[in-house]
Design a protein around this motif. Sequence first.
Motif, PDB file in Angstrom:
ATOM      1  N   VAL A 140       0.812  -1.106  -0.005  1.00  0.00           N
ATOM      2  CA  VAL A 140       0.071   0.190  -0.005  1.00  0.00           C
ATOM      3  C   VAL A 140       0.836   1.396   0.043  1.00  0.00           C
ATOM      4  CG1 VAL A 140      -1.683   1.350   1.266  1.00  0.00           C
ATOM      5  CG2 VAL A 140      -2.112  -1.126   1.013  1.00  0.00           C
ATOM      6  N   VAL A 141       2.025   1.218   0.739  1.00  0.00           N
ATOM      7  CA  VAL A 141       2.954   2.250   0.609  1.00  0.00           C
ATOM      8  C   VAL A 141       3.518   2.443  -0.548  1.00  0.00           C
ATOM      9  CG1 VAL A 141       5.158   3.161   1.791  1.00  0.00           C
ATOM     10  CG2 VAL A 141       3.275   2.210   3.045  1.00  0.00           C
ATOM     11  N   GLN A 142       3.822   1.398  -1.426  1.00  0.00           N
ATOM     12  CA  GLN A 142       4.245   1.572  -2.709  1.00  0.00           C
ATOM     13  C   GLN A 142       3.279   2.258  -3.588  1.00  0.00           C
ATOM     14  OE1 GLN A 142       4.051  -1.963  -4.901  1.00  0.00           O
ATOM     15  NE2 GLN A 142       6.025  -1.632  -6.153  1.00  0.00           N
ATOM     16  N   ALA A 143       1.878   1.760  -3.406  1.00  0.00           N
ATOM     17  CA  ALA A 143       0.759   2.280  -4.202  1.00  0.00           C
ATOM     18  C   ALA A 143       0.903   3.866  -3.989  1.00  0.00           C
ATOM     19  CB  ALA A 143      -0.622   1.679  -3.793  1.00  0.00           C
ATOM     20  N   VAL A 144       0.933   4.410  -2.822  1.00  0.00           N
ATOM     21  CA  VAL A 144       1.086   5.980  -2.661  1.00  0.00           C
ATOM     22  C   VAL A 144       2.099   6.365  -3.386  1.00  0.00           C
ATOM     23  CG1 VAL A 144       1.519   7.717  -0.993  1.00  0.00           C
ATOM     24  CG2 VAL A 144       0.128   5.695  -0.261  1.00  0.00           C
ATOM     25  N   ALA A 167      -8.830  15.995   5.125  1.00  0.00           N
ATOM     26  CA  ALA A 167     -10.184  15.693   5.461  1.00  0.00           C
ATOM     27  C   ALA A 167     -10.703  14.340   5.737  1.00  0.00           C
ATOM     28  CB  ALA A 167     -11.027  16.112   3.893  1.00  0.00           C
ATOM     29  N   ILE A 168     -10.155  13.237   5.105  1.00  0.00           N
ATOM     30  CA  ILE A 168     -10.539  11.900   5.581  1.00  0.00           C
ATOM     31  C   ILE A 168      -9.806  11.467   7.149  1.00  0.00           C
ATOM     32  CG2 ILE A 168      -8.865  10.645   4.343  1.00  0.00           C
ATOM     33  CD1 ILE A 168     -10.953   8.831   3.389  1.00  0.00           C
ATOM     34  N   ALA A 272     -20.598   0.958  -5.184  1.00  0.00           N
ATOM     35  CA  ALA A 272     -20.319   0.707  -6.790  1.00  0.00           C
ATOM     36  C   ALA A 272     -20.485   2.038  -7.290  1.00  0.00           C
ATOM     37  CB  ALA A 272     -21.480  -0.558  -7.219  1.00  0.00           C
ATOM     38  N   VAL A 273     -21.205   2.719  -6.836  1.00  0.00           N
ATOM     39  CA  VAL A 273     -21.700   4.173  -7.508  1.00  0.00           C
ATOM     40  C   VAL A 273     -21.000   5.142  -7.069  1.00  0.00           C
ATOM     41  CG1 VAL A 273     -23.228   6.008  -7.460  1.00  0.00           C
ATOM     42  CG2 VAL A 273     -24.155   3.657  -7.312  1.00  0.00           C
ATOM     43  N   VAL A 274     -19.884   5.140  -5.974  1.00  0.00           N
ATOM     44  CA  VAL A 274     -19.103   6.306  -5.750  1.00  0.00           C
ATOM     45  C   VAL A 274     -17.672   6.228  -5.276  1.00  0.00           C
ATOM     46  CG1 VAL A 274     -21.239   7.373  -4.233  1.00  0.00           C
ATOM     47  CG2 VAL A 274     -19.335   5.691  -2.979  1.00  0.00           C
ATOM     48  N   THR A 275     -17.400   4.804  -5.529  1.00  0.00           N
ATOM     49  CA  THR A 275     -15.691   4.546  -5.663  1.00  0.00           C
ATOM     50  C   THR A 275     -15.080   4.581  -6.737  1.00  0.00           C
ATOM     51  OG1 THR A 275     -16.307   2.386  -5.624  1.00  0.00           O
ATOM     52  CG2 THR A 275     -16.114   3.126  -3.464  1.00  0.00           C
ATOM     53  N   PHE A 276     -14.651   5.777  -7.071  1.00  0.00           N
ATOM     54  CA  PHE A 276     -13.771   6.178  -7.994  1.00  0.00           C
ATOM     55  C   PHE A 276     -12.313   6.026  -7.738  1.00  0.00           C
ATOM     56  CE2 PHE A 276     -17.378   8.552  -8.479  1.00  0.00           C
ATOM     57  CZ  PHE A 276     -17.722   8.467 -10.129  1.00  0.00           C
ATOM     58  N   GLY A 277     -11.209   5.872  -8.486  1.00  0.00           N
ATOM     59  CA  GLY A 277      -9.854   5.877  -8.234  1.00  0.00           C
ATOM     60  C   GLY A 277      -9.217   4.534  -7.760  1.00  0.00           C
ATOM     61  N   GLY A 278      -9.847   3.348  -7.972  1.00  0.00           N
ATOM     62  CA  GLY A 278      -9.339   2.062  -8.004  1.00  0.00           C
ATOM     63  C   GLY A 278      -9.386   1.244  -6.646  1.00  0.00           C
ATOM     64  N   ALA A 279      -8.621   0.260  -6.737  1.00  0.00           N
ATOM     65  CA  ALA A 279      -8.891  -0.528  -5.369  1.00  0.00           C
ATOM     66  C   ALA A 279      -8.665  -0.133  -4.168  1.00  0.00           C
ATOM     67  CB  ALA A 279      -8.411  -2.117  -6.018  1.00  0.00           C
ATOM     68  N   TYR A 280      -7.294   0.702  -4.071  1.00  0.00           N
ATOM     69  CA  TYR A 280      -6.850   1.171  -2.970  1.00  0.00           C
ATOM     70  C   TYR A 280      -7.715   2.167  -2.301  1.00  0.00           C
ATOM     71  CZ  TYR A 280      -2.852  -1.812  -3.755  1.00  0.00           C
ATOM     72  OH  TYR A 280      -1.961  -2.748  -4.261  1.00  0.00           O
ATOM     73  N   ALA A 281      -8.413   2.839  -3.023  1.00  0.00           N
ATOM     74  CA  ALA A 281      -9.189   3.925  -2.785  1.00  0.00           C
ATOM     75  C   ALA A 281     -10.490   3.495  -2.212  1.00  0.00           C
ATOM     76  CB  ALA A 281      -9.701   4.839  -3.719  1.00  0.00           C
ATOM     77  N   VAL A 282     -10.917   2.253  -2.820  1.00  0.00           N
ATOM     78  CA  VAL A 282     -11.934   1.648  -2.387  1.00  0.00           C
ATOM     79  C   VAL A 282     -12.007   0.922  -1.002  1.00  0.00           C
ATOM     80  CG1 VAL A 282     -13.410  -0.434  -2.817  1.00  0.00           C
ATOM     81  CG2 VAL A 282     -13.013   0.998  -4.916  1.00  0.00           C
ATOM     82  N   LEU A 283     -10.462   0.308  -0.693  1.00  0.00           N
ATOM     83  CA  LEU A 283     -10.104  -0.211   0.282  1.00  0.00           C
ATOM     84  C   LEU A 283     -10.641   0.790   1.640  1.00  0.00           C
ATOM     85  CD1 LEU A 283      -7.157  -2.173  -0.617  1.00  0.00           C
ATOM     86  CD2 LEU A 283      -9.483  -3.142   0.397  1.00  0.00           C
ATOM     87  N   ALA A 284     -10.060   1.992   1.366  1.00  0.00           N
ATOM     88  CA  ALA A 284      -9.979   3.052   2.362  1.00  0.00           C
ATOM     89  C   ALA A 284     -11.711   3.309   2.824  1.00  0.00           C
ATOM     90  CB  ALA A 284      -9.676   4.288   1.850  1.00  0.00           C
ATOM     91  N   TYR A 285     -12.434   3.305   1.810  1.00  0.00           N
ATOM     92  CA  TYR A 285     -13.836   3.735   2.156  1.00  0.00           C
ATOM     93  C   TYR A 285     -14.459   2.273   2.861  1.00  0.00           C
ATOM     94  CZ  TYR A 285     -18.875   4.309   0.916  1.00  0.00           C
ATOM     95  OH  TYR A 285     -20.282   4.466   1.050  1.00  0.00           O
ATOM     96  N   VAL A 286     -14.318   1.216   2.320  1.00  0.00           N
ATOM     97  CA  VAL A 286     -14.759  -0.015   2.991  1.00  0.00           C
ATOM     98  C   VAL A 286     -14.229  -0.148   4.300  1.00  0.00           C
ATOM     99  CG1 VAL A 286     -14.787  -2.715   2.402  1.00  0.00           C
ATOM    100  CG2 VAL A 286     -15.166  -1.388   0.696  1.00  0.00           C
ATOM    101  N   VAL A 389      -6.307   9.652  -0.246  1.00  0.00           N
ATOM    102  CA  VAL A 389      -6.989   8.679   0.145  1.00  0.00           C
ATOM    103  C   VAL A 389      -6.275   7.614   0.737  1.00  0.00           C
ATOM    104  CG1 VAL A 389      -9.305   7.248   0.106  1.00  0.00           C
ATOM    105  CG2 VAL A 389      -9.221   9.551  -0.601  1.00  0.00           C
ATOM    106  N   ILE A 390      -5.469   7.155  -0.352  1.00  0.00           N
ATOM    107  CA  ILE A 390      -4.623   6.245  -0.196  1.00  0.00           C
ATOM    108  C   ILE A 390      -3.460   6.162   0.930  1.00  0.00           C
ATOM    109  CG2 ILE A 390      -3.079   4.474  -1.230  1.00  0.00           C
ATOM    110  CD1 ILE A 390      -4.495   5.268  -4.039  1.00  0.00           C
ATOM    111  N   LEU A 391      -3.152   7.308   0.816  1.00  0.00           N
ATOM    112  CA  LEU A 391      -2.223   7.781   2.154  1.00  0.00           C
ATOM    113  C   LEU A 391      -2.798   7.591   3.528  1.00  0.00           C
ATOM    114  CD1 LEU A 391       0.657   8.803   3.227  1.00  0.00           C
ATOM    115  CD2 LEU A 391      -0.461  11.185   2.780  1.00  0.00           C
ATOM    116  N   ASN A 392      -4.044   7.843   3.562  1.00  0.00           N
ATOM    117  CA  ASN A 392      -4.755   7.508   4.819  1.00  0.00           C
ATOM    118  C   ASN A 392      -4.844   6.203   4.977  1.00  0.00           C
ATOM    119  OD1 ASN A 392      -7.026   8.273   6.884  1.00  0.00           O
ATOM    120  ND2 ASN A 392      -8.082   6.876   5.538  1.00  0.00           N
ATOM    121  N   LEU A 393      -5.224   5.316   4.016  1.00  0.00           N
ATOM    122  CA  LEU A 393      -5.239   3.922   4.158  1.00  0.00           C
ATOM    123  C   LEU A 393      -4.126   3.489   4.569  1.00  0.00           C
ATOM    124  CD1 LEU A 393      -6.879   1.186   3.648  1.00  0.00           C
ATOM    125  CD2 LEU A 393      -5.749   1.354   1.169  1.00  0.00           C
TER     126      LEU A 393
END
Length: 464
Positions: A140-144, A167-168, A272-286, A389-393
């Motif tokens: 995940v750090v690499q993804a950032v 914000a998050i 499925a409606v609001v998660t833009f930005g790929g899997a890592y962004a989705v993970l933060a939301y989930v 968002v991914i940094l937050n994750l």
Amino acid sequence: MTDLAKTSVRLDVPGEDIVPLSEAVKVWARVAALSFGGPAGQIAVMHRIVVDEKRWVGEHRFLHALNYCMLLPGPEAHQLAIYIGWLLNKTKGGMIAGLLFVLPGFLAIMALSYIYVIFGDVTAIEGLFFGLKCAVLAVVVQAVFRIGGRALKNKVMVAMAAAAFFAIFFLQVPFPLIIVAAGLVGYIGGLTGLPAFKAGGGHKSGSGKILEDRDSVLGEDIPHHARPNLAWSLKTSGALAALWLIPVAALVLTLGWNNVFSKVGLFFSQMAVVTFGGAYAVLAYVAQAAVEHYGWLRPGEMLDGLGMAETTPGPLIMVTQFVGFLAAYRDPGALSALTAATLGAILTTWVTFLPSFLWIFAGAPIEKMRGNAALGGAMSAITAAVVGVILNLAVWFGLHVLFAEVKPVVLGPLMLDVPVLGSLLLPSLVLTLLAAFAIFRLRLSVITVLAISAALGIGWRLSY
């Protein structure tokens, strides 16, 4: 060029496929089986086979489809497979490509989920997931860094990423609001022609050469079924919307709002409606919702699920299947725990991936969207916000992997989790640093690092 690429295809004939369906099925099964390594790896595999090897579509058309899919909520690699499958073999081709892309990962994660809940207390299994957690944190750090290096091309984009993180992390602003705000800012910036919001980037073939559209089977023309047809689009998207939403509505009406299946269906439909930005962004939301709001699983279990998704073929967003599995397993109602878990996993997968078909078929064809500055600006801004968002994750994962105890701290309007320094887990720190060294310094593949970390985790647990 393949023999197939040399044949003449009548693009103006309504009933004719661009390539034989039997050949397309074999290729999409092959793409699905090789789709490891997250969206970047999956898109690279697809490009190598469909563009470089088969030459079914050209470089420009592939990039155009990819850019469109990146503007949509949900997994872009899955949507890209649906779009190209539809382009080559009409609606049935898109359906087949999309289903095959998900099937291997669905079966693999279902099997791993059974192992997790049945044998999770076995020392070797504990070690396996301990090692995977530490490796996933490094991934995940690499993804950032990887996504940030592509997206943060100027000070405005850096500021948007920083604002999203603040914000998050500090204000607990919901992920969907951050993405909507970033999209609006980027859309206005692109519409007004501000340089900072110009979409950039591109994609070369694995061999480094550029294949022109005219060199592919499809060529530069638009096939008959891809030309504007509002009636077809409405009919197809209406049927898909019904398949998606009617089961969810039926669950709510028959079981009530508070039933776990109703909650899972509604939450992942919203995702499925609001998660833009790929899997890592989705993970933060989930993670924010499933762990802190619903209490379906613990922070460490979220990392276990991501470890499963990282080591199996298919989209990384398949981790949501594991979340739905555990949610129903722990609240089965009148069903047995494993039966409920299986149904929860199927329901989650259904409402997570079916909307991808809807977005593609509702928006197709997309040939006239090339060079849309406003949409390009929105995508650039959303991608920048996703970095925050991914940094937050990464920070959230790091706190729960490296420390046994984390406590919430409130400072006026700010609220954040602070680790108890005395609860630092030295084995986790050492294994995470080793995984980071392997990724950043030795440049080993993600699969290799996950395998090594899992083996080290098992070895440590067995000797503990």
